[in-house]
Design an enzyme around this catalytic site. Structure first.
Site, mmCIF file in Angstrom:
data_model
loop_
_atom_site.group_PDB
_atom_site.id
_atom_site.type_symbol
_atom_site.label_atom_id
_atom_site.label_comp_id
_atom_site.label_asym_id
_atom_site.label_seq_id
_atom_site.Cartn_x
_atom_site.Cartn_y
_atom_site.Cartn_z
ATOM 1 N N ASP A 1 0.802 -1.218 0.000
ATOM 2 C CA ASP A 1 0.000 0.000 0.000
ATOM 3 C C ASP A 1 0.836 1.270 0.000
ATOM 4 O OD1 ASP A 1 -2.687 -0.669 -0.038
ATOM 5 O OD2 ASP A 1 -2.681 -1.219 2.075
HETATM 6 C C1 BGC Z 1 0.211 1.273 6.177
HETATM 7 C C2 BGC Z 1 -0.202 0.076 5.385
HETATM 8 C C3 BGC Z 1 -1.693 0.082 5.264
HETATM 9 C C4 BGC Z 1 -2.143 1.389 4.640
HETATM 10 C C5 BGC Z 1 -3.631 1.495 4.442
HETATM 11 C C6 BGC Z 1 -0.338 2.530 5.564
HETATM 12 O O1 BGC Z 1 -0.030 3.616 6.374
HETATM 13 O O2 BGC Z 1 1.610 1.356 6.276
HETATM 14 O O3 BGC Z 1 0.261 -1.096 6.001
HETATM 15 O O4 BGC Z 1 -2.097 -0.994 4.492
HETATM 16 O O5 BGC Z 1 -1.713 2.467 5.418
HETATM 17 O O6 BGC Z 1 -4.307 1.691 5.627
HETATM 18 C C1 NOJ Z 2 -1.847 -3.825 5.341
HETATM 19 C C2 NOJ Z 2 -3.004 -3.869 4.410
HETATM 20 O O1 NOJ Z 2 -4.141 -4.336 5.092
HETATM 21 C C3 NOJ Z 2 -2.732 -4.767 3.229
HETATM 22 O O2 NOJ Z 2 -3.800 -4.708 2.328
HETATM 23 C C4 NOJ Z 2 -1.445 -4.394 2.565
HETATM 24 O O3 NOJ Z 2 -1.217 -5.322 1.535
HETATM 25 C C5 NOJ Z 2 -0.303 -4.386 3.551
HETATM 26 N N1 NOJ Z 2 -0.625 -3.517 4.642
HETATM 27 C C6 NOJ Z 2 1.010 -3.952 2.924
HETATM 28 O O4 NOJ Z 2 1.004 -2.593 2.625
#
Ligand code: BGC
Ligand code: NOJ
Length: 820
Positions: A491
């Site tokens: 993400d």
């Molecule tokens: C986090 C991710 C998460 C994304 C969406 C980011 O700040 O590092 O792990 O999936 O936000 O909420």
């Molecule tokens: C947490 C999110 O829930 C997931 O969708 C994502 O793939 C990982 N973070 C990595 O960014």
């Protein structure tokens, strides 16, 4: 690396025969929590009774209030205050924090019991949500172990939330005027907003006559006191307050007299009711309490409560009997047989919505997350997996794209976050195919499923898979590799975002949408793996043309990866907006990433050319650490506007070179594809929580569940975990250990036996229930191999190949696999 933690610091122990983790010191390094409920009605509960309750959706139907990131941490919950002469204490140590003579918290499968002993009195609070019940039941057992008569004053406590957890925390000009309750007999009803648009209320009851109550928070605590010193409890006298606005709570006051050796039980029910419009009222402004009373009556004796708990235990016996191992290593067995599968159920229920790190208001169910969660859950209750797949697919768009998240209550896509995460569609193929392989139920593909929840657009689920596949094919960049969109699985790799504004979300901002060229090699690998699954499915369905068409795209993707995705020693991660490489030896930071190397080796891309071996060796050399494999290396030390959020995290945390446990199994599986069982096992153990119990002080989060992230080698405190419970780590690790290391893999035609184990394992035994039969599988390894079944015998007869047929005869079958 810092080593300033106590190496031998445990706060409890596993009790495998009861499937419990037993916490013996309430001062855990972080609240160690559990989940109650597994269908509609849920609670989170910490080892000191902190937490909250909701119905279906932690945002829209919050029953009790919880303040995240509070001071002190984890304040607020389902509390009991016991006043014994001048001593006031709580069974969970908190909130009173009166030192206890004994303390024990047992977190089990959807129940928690917390016991405290003080001055000769023990109080054992059992909390659980009975099956098929919209209520949490609490049984408080008080026992007098002293030789004097004890006259105890018991106060219960919950604080109501005004339903919408987000509004509850911000709209005080309204909230402080809306609160309404009713008190009748020993039940306190919370009915805020019931008179207008809501068809629901909640209640908190106890099964004995009460000697008083309170429902106005400030009257109960006093304006200047915290949870640890309610004024009413200190005075020992309830005020019988009826809340009008401000902050409604529910507290029963009960006087309990105990002779020496005597024990008494109080049963509390915290429940939720929905009434149809014409049944809302009993009389003017008096709510219809029929359903609440029915539920209360179901749990008004100890026998009934104990029977409900026994049912819940049986339910878990059954779920956990589908896959179990006997490896001789208790740490491994307890993870595979109990805790990892339990965590998979929890992630299935909540996606990433409500934990002690997810506030329950930020996110609903994730499209990619929920599909991945299925691979660790589908064997438990295939019917629920089926329903979930249809819910998820209903939030897809006709072009194969989809909402990134949806709300569990409404099942509607979440407009705030929208779509555009280009890995999302492929995960639907994984989820669906995993379901069919487990159940053999191809009919799911004929289900009519809408796009964007619009019934007029309904088409077969199979068609949803086709558009998922096509979405990648139709979004290729200049190198023939998949366009990344807002981000892929990571993400935080926001390659079209270019944000300078701290008020913008990295996930939803695309400042460069025109002619975007950023491409993802991770999606390329993902496409090859699940594209092949799609091809195989088409062939099964007799759709030869479609299979051929799809195969061509898969082949083209393999070529594109070999040509443009190979960096010489490992797979590249991506091309940025300008067409520059990411995850290349040419880069100064972020030279190598885990995700593309995981997916391309799982896909076996370039295996003949030696790419997979080289890539996995590079991961070992550059990304492996004592606590697991970091996401990238070197970590980013400055903000790269063209990369996005990944470079905002300090080095060693989260997506910037943290040990992001979710993706470690991709490498484990990659290692099994090349037959390196020793490596796969080494990686498995490093992040597996039961092996980290002794370093609990460093690790910090629960030793019975995976955390999303462990601080990486560049962090201040490598090995410190965060974000436990709701993470794809649960399902991927279960998938890796059960299907690739033990190698028992459901297949359309049967159960494949394809283990890849450490060379020094002599034997492993697995029991697997699969499509109506039970298989007792014993794997023998006389020649110290890792992989390769040289002989497979079922019920004493040799079978060609390594697939156990489907017997569906309700019988137990003995299977012997010999490696060699
Ligand atoms: C986090 C991710 C998460 C994304 C969406 C980011 O700040 O590092 O792990 O999936 O936000 O909420
Ligand atoms: C947490 C999110 O829930 C997931 O969708 C994502 O793939 C990982 N973070 C990595 O960014």
């Amino acid at each position: 690396m810092n080593n300033f933690f106590n190496k031998n610091m445990k706060f409890g122990h596993f009790d495998d025969s009861n499937r419990e983790y037993v916490i013996t010191n309430p001062k855990t390094p972080w609240p160690w929590i559990n989940y109650l409920g597994n269908e509609d009605f849920f609670s989170l509960i910490s080892n000191t009774a902190g937490g909250y309750t909701f119905y279906k959706d932690a945002k829209f139907r919050r029953l009790t209030r919880y303040r995240y990131n509070n001071v002190p941490m984890d304040a607020g919950g389902k509390y009991f205050y016991i006043k014994d002469e001048d001593t006031i204490w709580s069974p969970g140590w908190k909130p009173c924090k009166t030192e206890l003579d004994e303390y024990e918290c047992r977190h089990g499968m959807n129940y928690t019991s917390i016991k405290g002993v003080k001055n000769g009195v023990s109080a054992n609070a059992l909390y659980f949500v009975p099956l098929k019940t919209w209520a949490e039941v609490q049984k408080l057992t008080l026992t007098n172990h002293s030789d004097a008569v004890k006259k105890l004053k018991v106060f219960s406590f919950v604080e109501w939330a005004l339903w919408n957890a987000a509004a509850d925390m911000e709209n005080f000009q309204r909230n402080f005027s809306t609160g309404e309750v009713e008190i009748q007999d020993s039940v306190i009803y919370h009915k805020t907003e019931y008179k207008e648009r809501r068809d629901h209320y909640s209640y908190y009851s106890v099964n004995v006559p009460i000697q008083g109550f309170d429902t106005d928070r400030e009257s109960f605590f006093g304006l200047f006191n915290g949870f640890d010193e309610p004024q009413v409890v200190a005075e020992g006298t309830p005020r019988n307050t009826e809340a009008h606005g401000w902050s409604p709570i529910a507290s029963h006051y009960i006087e309990v007299e105990l002779n020496p050796g005597e024990s008494k039980d109080l049963i509390f029910v915290l429940g939720y009711v929905e009434n149809a419009a014409e049944e809302k009222w009993e009389s003017k402004n008096i709510i219809n309490k029929t359903k609440a009373k029915e539920t209360i009556a179901r749990f008004d004796t100890v026998e009934k409560v104990d029977a409900a708990l026994a049912d819940l235990r049986k339910y878990w016996d059954n779920l956990l009997s589908v896959y179990s191992v006997n490896s001789g290593d208790e740490k491994l067995d307890r993870m595979v047989n109990i805790w990892n599968q339990y965590q998979c159920m929890i992630t299935f229920c909540f996606s990433r919505s409500a934990s002690f790190f997810e506030s329950g208001i930020g996110r609903g169910m994730g499209f990619r997350d929920s599909n991945q969660d299925l691979i660790g859950f589908v064997h438990q209750i295939p019917e629920r997996a089926r329903e979930r797949i249809i819910d998820i697919a209903s939030t897809q768009f006709p072009d194969g794209g989809c909402y990134h998240q949806y709300q569990p209550l409404t099942k509607r896509g979440n407009n705030d976050i929208g779509g555009g995460f280009n890995d999302d569609p492929m995960w639907l193929i994984l989820g669906t195919v995993s379901y069919i392989k487990e159940s053999g139920d191809f009919s799911i593909l004929d289900e009519m499923v809408p796009f964007d929840n619009d019934p007029a657009t309904a088409t077969t689920l199979f068609h949803h898979l086709t558009v998922s596949f096509n979405h990648v094919v139709e979004h290729l960049g200049p190198h023939g590799l998949p366009l990344i969109g807002r981000a892929d699985w990571n993400d935080c790799l926001n390659l079209n975002c270019f944000s300078n504004d701290p008020n913008e979300s990295f996930q939803t901002t695309e400042n460069k949408t025109e002619g975007t060229k950023a491409e993802s090699i991770m999606i390329a690998g993902l496409f090859v793996v699940y594209g092949r699954d799609y091809v195989a499915l088409c062939k099964r369905l007799g759709k030869a043309d479609e299979a051929e068409r799809a195969q061509k795209h898969v082949d083209a993707m393999i070529d594109a990866v070999k040509k443009y995705g190979w960096d010489g020693e490992w797979f590249l991660r991506a091309y940025d907006y300008f067409g520059n490489k990411i995850g290349s030896n040419e880069n100064e930071e972020g030279k190598i990433f885990i995700e593309s190397n995981g997916w391309c080796t799982m896909a076996g891309i370039g295996q003949e050319e030696g790419y997979c071996d080289m890539a996995l060796d590079a991961v070992k050399e550059r990304l492996d650490t004592p606590y697991g494999i970091v996401l990238n290396n070197p970590a980013f030390t400055k903000y790269y506007i063209e990369y996005g959020e990944i470079s905002t995290y300090p080095p060693g945390y989260k997506e910037n070179a943290g040990i992001f446990c979710h993706n470690n199994p991709w490498i484990m599986i990659g290692e099994t594809v090349r037959g390196n069982g020793n490596r796969a096992w080494e990686y498995y153990q490093k992040i597996c929580p039961s092996y980290l119990e002794e370093i609990s002080e460093l690790h910090k989060t629960e030793p019975y569940v995976y955390a999303q992230m462990v601080a990486g080698k560049d962090a201040f405190k490598p090995g410190e975990a965060k974000n436990s419970w709701l993470t794809g780590t649960a399902s991927w690790n279960f998938y890796a250990i059960s299907q690739y290391i033990f190698g028992i893999r459901p297949n359309y035609d049967g159960l494949m036996v394809d283990p890849c184990i450490p060379t020094d394992w002599k034997e492993a035994n697995i029991t697997r229930k699969f499509r109506g039969a039970t298989y007792r599988i014993s794997i023998k390894n006389p020649d110290s191999k890792s992989k390769g079944v040289k002989q497979l015998m079922v019920d004493g007869k040799t079978i060609n190949g390594n697939i156990i047929p489907v017997f569906a005869d309700g019988q137990v079958h003995e299977v012997q696999a010999v490696l060699g």
